[in-house]
Write a protein that holds these residues in place. Structure first.
Motif, PDB file in Angstrom:
ATOM      1  N   PHE A 221       0.943  -1.396  -0.074  1.00 48.82           N
ATOM      2  CA  PHE A 221       0.104   0.420  -0.023  1.00 48.82           C
ATOM      3  C   PHE A 221       0.532   1.313  -0.040  1.00 48.82           C
ATOM      4  O   PHE A 221       1.955   1.305   0.711  1.00 48.82           O
ATOM      5  CB  PHE A 221      -1.083   0.250   1.073  1.00 48.82           C
ATOM      6  CG  PHE A 221      -1.796  -0.999   1.732  1.00 48.82           C
ATOM      7  CD1 PHE A 221      -3.294  -0.401   0.527  1.00 48.82           C
ATOM      8  CD2 PHE A 221      -1.662  -2.264   1.588  1.00 48.82           C
ATOM      9  CE1 PHE A 221      -4.515  -1.394   0.432  1.00 48.82           C
ATOM     10  CE2 PHE A 221      -3.225  -3.452   1.171  1.00 48.82           C
ATOM     11  CZ  PHE A 221      -4.117  -2.663   0.629  1.00 48.82           C
ATOM     12  N   ASN A 222       0.751   2.532  -0.630  1.00 46.99           N
ATOM     13  CA  ASN A 222       1.368   3.518  -0.717  1.00 46.99           C
ATOM     14  C   ASN A 222       0.028   4.464  -0.022  1.00 46.99           C
ATOM     15  O   ASN A 222       0.271   5.302   0.676  1.00 46.99           O
ATOM     16  CB  ASN A 222       1.589   3.705  -1.661  1.00 46.99           C
ATOM     17  CG  ASN A 222       2.463   4.747  -2.577  1.00 46.99           C
ATOM     18  OD1 ASN A 222       2.873   5.206  -1.269  1.00 46.99           O
ATOM     19  ND2 ASN A 222       2.508   5.538  -3.593  1.00 46.99           N
ATOM     20  N   TYR A 251      13.451   6.883  -1.883  1.00 47.17           N
ATOM     21  CA  TYR A 251      12.697   7.812  -1.600  1.00 47.17           C
ATOM     22  C   TYR A 251      12.181   8.266  -0.143  1.00 47.17           C
ATOM     23  O   TYR A 251      11.661   9.262   0.177  1.00 47.17           O
ATOM     24  CB  TYR A 251      11.422   7.015  -1.675  1.00 47.17           C
ATOM     25  CG  TYR A 251      11.293   7.096  -3.468  1.00 47.17           C
ATOM     26  CD1 TYR A 251      10.806   7.678  -4.464  1.00 47.17           C
ATOM     27  CD2 TYR A 251      11.118   5.750  -4.078  1.00 47.17           C
ATOM     28  CE1 TYR A 251      10.484   7.476  -6.067  1.00 47.17           C
ATOM     29  CE2 TYR A 251      11.386   4.515  -5.200  1.00 47.17           C
ATOM     30  CZ  TYR A 251      11.219   5.919  -6.006  1.00 47.17           C
ATOM     31  OH  TYR A 251      10.944   6.071  -7.709  1.00 47.17           O
ATOM     32  N   ILE A 252      12.858   7.644   0.962  1.00 45.32           N
ATOM     33  CA  ILE A 252      12.776   7.035   1.917  1.00 45.32           C
ATOM     34  C   ILE A 252      14.112   8.173   2.764  1.00 45.32           C
ATOM     35  O   ILE A 252      12.954   9.285   3.455  1.00 45.32           O
ATOM     36  CB  ILE A 252      12.892   5.832   2.851  1.00 45.32           C
ATOM     37  CG1 ILE A 252      12.098   5.291   2.554  1.00 45.32           C
ATOM     38  CG2 ILE A 252      12.580   6.301   4.149  1.00 45.32           C
ATOM     39  CD1 ILE A 252      10.523   5.733   2.433  1.00 45.32           C
ATOM     40  N   ASN A 253      15.160   9.014   2.244  1.00 42.88           N
ATOM     41  CA  ASN A 253      15.879   9.759   2.558  1.00 42.88           C
ATOM     42  C   ASN A 253      16.462  10.835   2.273  1.00 42.88           C
ATOM     43  O   ASN A 253      16.882  11.310   2.937  1.00 42.88           O
ATOM     44  CB  ASN A 253      17.470   8.743   3.073  1.00 42.88           C
ATOM     45  CG  ASN A 253      17.886   7.545   3.389  1.00 42.88           C
ATOM     46  OD1 ASN A 253      16.508   7.374   4.417  1.00 42.88           O
ATOM     47  ND2 ASN A 253      18.481   6.549   2.876  1.00 42.88           N
ATOM     48  N   ASP A 254      14.864  11.015   1.553  1.00 43.77           N
ATOM     49  CA  ASP A 254      14.956  12.450   0.533  1.00 43.77           C
ATOM     50  C   ASP A 254      14.324  13.121   0.860  1.00 43.77           C
ATOM     51  O   ASP A 254      12.966  12.735   0.328  1.00 43.77           O
ATOM     52  CB  ASP A 254      15.181  12.496  -0.383  1.00 43.77           C
ATOM     53  CG  ASP A 254      15.462  13.767  -1.404  1.00 43.77           C
ATOM     54  OD1 ASP A 254      14.913  14.034  -0.930  1.00 43.77           O
ATOM     55  OD2 ASP A 254      16.526  13.783  -2.600  1.00 43.77           O
ATOM     56  N   LEU A 263       4.862   6.689   1.511  1.00 44.12           N
ATOM     57  CA  LEU A 263       5.488   5.924   2.161  1.00 44.12           C
ATOM     58  C   LEU A 263       6.096   6.432   3.503  1.00 44.12           C
ATOM     59  O   LEU A 263       5.853   5.332   4.757  1.00 44.12           O
ATOM     60  CB  LEU A 263       6.478   5.584   0.816  1.00 44.12           C
ATOM     61  CG  LEU A 263       5.984   4.571   0.030  1.00 44.12           C
ATOM     62  CD1 LEU A 263       7.650   4.487  -0.662  1.00 44.12           C
ATOM     63  CD2 LEU A 263       5.885   3.601   0.958  1.00 44.12           C
ATOM     64  N   ARG A 264       6.727   8.176   3.172  1.00 44.91           N
ATOM     65  CA  ARG A 264       7.593   8.219   4.677  1.00 44.91           C
ATOM     66  C   ARG A 264       6.539   8.478   5.895  1.00 44.91           C
ATOM     67  O   ARG A 264       7.142   7.875   7.121  1.00 44.91           O
ATOM     68  CB  ARG A 264       8.326   9.450   4.343  1.00 44.91           C
ATOM     69  CG  ARG A 264       8.843   9.216   3.677  1.00 44.91           C
ATOM     70  CD  ARG A 264      10.071  10.916   3.543  1.00 44.91           C
ATOM     71  NE  ARG A 264       9.392  11.593   2.856  1.00 44.91           N
ATOM     72  CZ  ARG A 264       9.436  11.795   1.910  1.00 44.91           C
ATOM     73  NH1 ARG A 264      10.151  11.681   0.598  1.00 44.91           N
ATOM     74  NH2 ARG A 264       9.153  12.769   0.989  1.00 44.91           N
ATOM     75  N   ARG A 265       5.141   8.768   5.825  1.00 44.55           N
ATOM     76  CA  ARG A 265       3.909   8.424   6.288  1.00 44.55           C
ATOM     77  C   ARG A 265       3.972   7.167   7.242  1.00 44.55           C
ATOM     78  O   ARG A 265       3.443   6.887   8.634  1.00 44.55           O
ATOM     79  CB  ARG A 265       2.704   9.592   5.854  1.00 44.55           C
ATOM     80  CG  ARG A 265       1.602   9.925   6.874  1.00 44.55           C
ATOM     81  CD  ARG A 265       0.450  10.055   5.965  1.00 44.55           C
ATOM     82  NE  ARG A 265       0.417   8.638   5.110  1.00 44.55           N
ATOM     83  CZ  ARG A 265      -1.037   9.039   3.887  1.00 44.55           C
ATOM     84  NH1 ARG A 265      -1.983  10.512   4.256  1.00 44.55           N
ATOM     85  NH2 ARG A 265      -1.323   7.980   3.891  1.00 44.55           N
ATOM     86  N   ASN A 266       3.612   6.555   6.534  1.00 46.34           N
ATOM     87  CA  ASN A 266       3.032   5.630   6.091  1.00 46.34           C
ATOM     88  C   ASN A 266       3.839   4.495   7.350  1.00 46.34           C
ATOM     89  O   ASN A 266       3.664   3.967   8.289  1.00 46.34           O
ATOM     90  CB  ASN A 266       2.618   4.314   5.307  1.00 46.34           C
ATOM     91  CG  ASN A 266       1.951   4.860   4.400  1.00 46.34           C
ATOM     92  OD1 ASN A 266       0.919   5.267   4.633  1.00 46.34           O
ATOM     93  ND2 ASN A 266       1.997   4.352   3.272  1.00 46.34           N
ATOM     94  N   LEU A 267       5.841   4.977   6.988  1.00 43.84           N
ATOM     95  CA  LEU A 267       6.790   4.086   7.508  1.00 43.84           C
ATOM     96  C   LEU A 267       6.718   4.641   9.660  1.00 43.84           C
ATOM     97  O   LEU A 267       6.798   4.279  10.425  1.00 43.84           O
ATOM     98  CB  LEU A 267       7.756   4.249   7.591  1.00 43.84           C
ATOM     99  CG  LEU A 267       7.627   3.224   6.379  1.00 43.84           C
ATOM    100  CD1 LEU A 267       9.766   3.590   5.522  1.00 43.84           C
ATOM    101  CD2 LEU A 267       8.077   2.061   6.131  1.00 43.84           C
ATOM    102  N   GLY A 268       5.987   5.970   9.800  1.00 44.18           N
ATOM    103  CA  GLY A 268       6.251   6.483  11.035  1.00 44.18           C
ATOM    104  C   GLY A 268       4.472   5.913  11.534  1.00 44.18           C
ATOM    105  O   GLY A 268       4.532   6.119  12.632  1.00 44.18           O
TER     106      GLY A 268
END
Length: 454
Positions: A221-222, A251-254, A263-268
């Motif tokens: 999911f995205n 995508y995650i580190n930038d 994706l950054r929001r989902n990982l949080g």
């Protein structure tokens, strides 16, 4: 290794193959096909397969109501619109005129339901802005200022008739959507958006539907909508749900990478079962740039490029051709080498690109031309295109008509030129319809005749 292969391997090894009571949920049907293949490669003894769903199929398990067909939704929304707006405006709008607006309203309804937004609050007149500010805490200051400016523009002394009609619709949309909702419920139907809202509110019909699975596995999911964020977080806190996100450091580190925003929001919010890799920025991946002038030249290069790829014949599923223009699909398919016997088209095969669409288009054009002359003649262009169509060009009458039009340079072809035609398809196509609704029957009969002839 593909993402779905990594998911299948990790899931199978982590739970030692005991995944028969799991529900595997994907954003759409496509990855589920490959997941089954990858899972099958790992299994060395008989096991019960886990249940595999798309997200829409999965949430539908929470209710016994049937999913409403899009076209039926359009008709029901029109009924709701007509019942309310005909009283407000004193006039009746035909379904044909309503249809484009109906499509927009259906999309809006789905978005509002899926994001759990109060419809009555959203469409409240900005004259009651003070009350609105207190009720819609989910709107940012920027959004509220935008809405204030929007309604200020509509509060001028001179409001055009079009703006006034829009204001009437805006004010009555909550009632229209509520009537639409009731019409669906009375028929035992429900939309995806309504299911989303019920899951967040907790008033879904089958309260124990989650108990049939030991784990809920959400894969790939995205961009999650507001409803998904709420009930997925709840299920994670209850220990029901685990997540596999396809992530990469690129995508995650930038933070400037917009593609990685969700994706950054989902990982949080959710724990990813797989580590974030650095595959995109690998330096060892070769990239070749080949100069080609125009789309046609690019297409002609494909057979030679495929021949140069090692292992493409043995494992064609590991090779992808990416198109910058969807109109290149048909030329690319025709350019593929003869040894490519099966192709997986991920972009879909649009009806507009098919010979069937062009056949129907020519049939309609001929009927339009016939109506202008009351059936006495037809303009040469649609007729020539019809008789040269891939489905019809081999018919004897098609060859005769095409030859006559081209040799005699005919512009308007008199009905006497096709009076002796015996081919049923052409005869039907050149018979003028008397009423607009007859056109649908004519097209259907021609398609049935074509199917019989094929």
């Amino acid at each position: 290794m593909r993402f779905v292969a990594k998911v299948a391997r990790h899931l199978y090894q982590e739970y030692q193959g005991d995944i028969s009571e799991f529900a595997i949920i994907f954003p759409n049907k496509r990855p589920a096909v490959y997941f089954r293949q990858e899972l099958g490669k790992l299994i060395d003894q008989p096991i019960w397969s886990p249940d595999i769903f798309t997200i829409h199929e999965f949430i539908q398990q929470s209710t016994t109501q049937l999913p409403a067909d899009r076209l039926l939704c359009s008709f029901l929304l029109y009924e709701a619109y007509d019942e309310i707006m005909s009283v407000v405006t004193g006039s009746v709008v035909s379904y044909e005129r309503f249809y484009p607006l109906g499509e927009i309203l259906l999309n809006d309804f789905t978005e509002l339901e899926s994001n759990v937004i109060s419809i009555s609050d959203l469409y409240t007149n900005m004259a009651e802005l003070a009350a609105l500010d207190q009720r819609v805490d989910y709107l940012t200051d920027e959004q509220l200022n935008y809405l204030k400016g929007f309604w200020k523009n509509f509060s001028l002394h001179r409001i055009s008739q079009q703006k006034e009609r829009f204001l009437q619709l805006w004010k009555n949309l909550p009632a229209i959507f509520e009537s639409f909702r009731e019409k669906l419920k009375s028929r035992g139907l429900i939309t995806t958006g309504m299911v989303y809202r019920s899951l967040v509110a907790g008033d879904y019909e089958k309260q124990d539907f989650l108990s049939q699975w030991r784990k809920l596995v959400f894969v790939g999911f995205n961009a999650l909508n507001r409803a998904e964020l709420q009930f997925l977080q709840k299920w994670q806190e209850e220990g029901r749900a685990i997540f596999y996100f396809d992530t990469d450091e690129h995508y995650i580190n930038d933070p400037l990478q917009e593609a990685g925003r969700f994706l950054r929001r989902n990982l949080g919010l959710f724990k990813n079962q797989l580590p974030t890799e650095n595959a995109i920025n690998r330096s060892e991946r070769p990239v070749h740039v080949i100069r080609a002038e125009g789309n046609a030249a690019q297409v002609r290069l494909i057979p030679a490029l495929l021949e140069e790829l090692p292992g493409v014949r043995e494992s064609p599923e590991d090779t992808a051709i990416l198109l910058s223009d969807e109109n290149q699909l048909m030329p690319v398919l025709h350019a593929l080498p003869d040894w490519v016997d099966t192709v997986n088209i991920t972009m879909g095969y649009g009806l507009k690109q098919s010979p069937l669409y062009s056949l129907i288009d020519k049939l309609v054009a001929i009927q339009e031309s016939l109506q202008k002359t009351e059936g006495r003649a037809v303009y040469f262009q649609p007729l020539l295109q019809l008789v040269q169509h891939p489905y019809l060009y081999r018919l004897k009458d098609s060859e005769m008509l095409a030859e006559k039009i081209q040799q005699q340079s005919l512009l308007n072809i008199d009905s006497s030129h096709w009076a002796e035609i015996t081919e049923p398809i052409l005869k039907k196509a050149l018979s003028p319809v008397q009423e607009p609704m007859e056109l649908f029957q004519t097209v259907r009969e021609i398609l049935e005749l074509q199917m019989q002839a094929a």
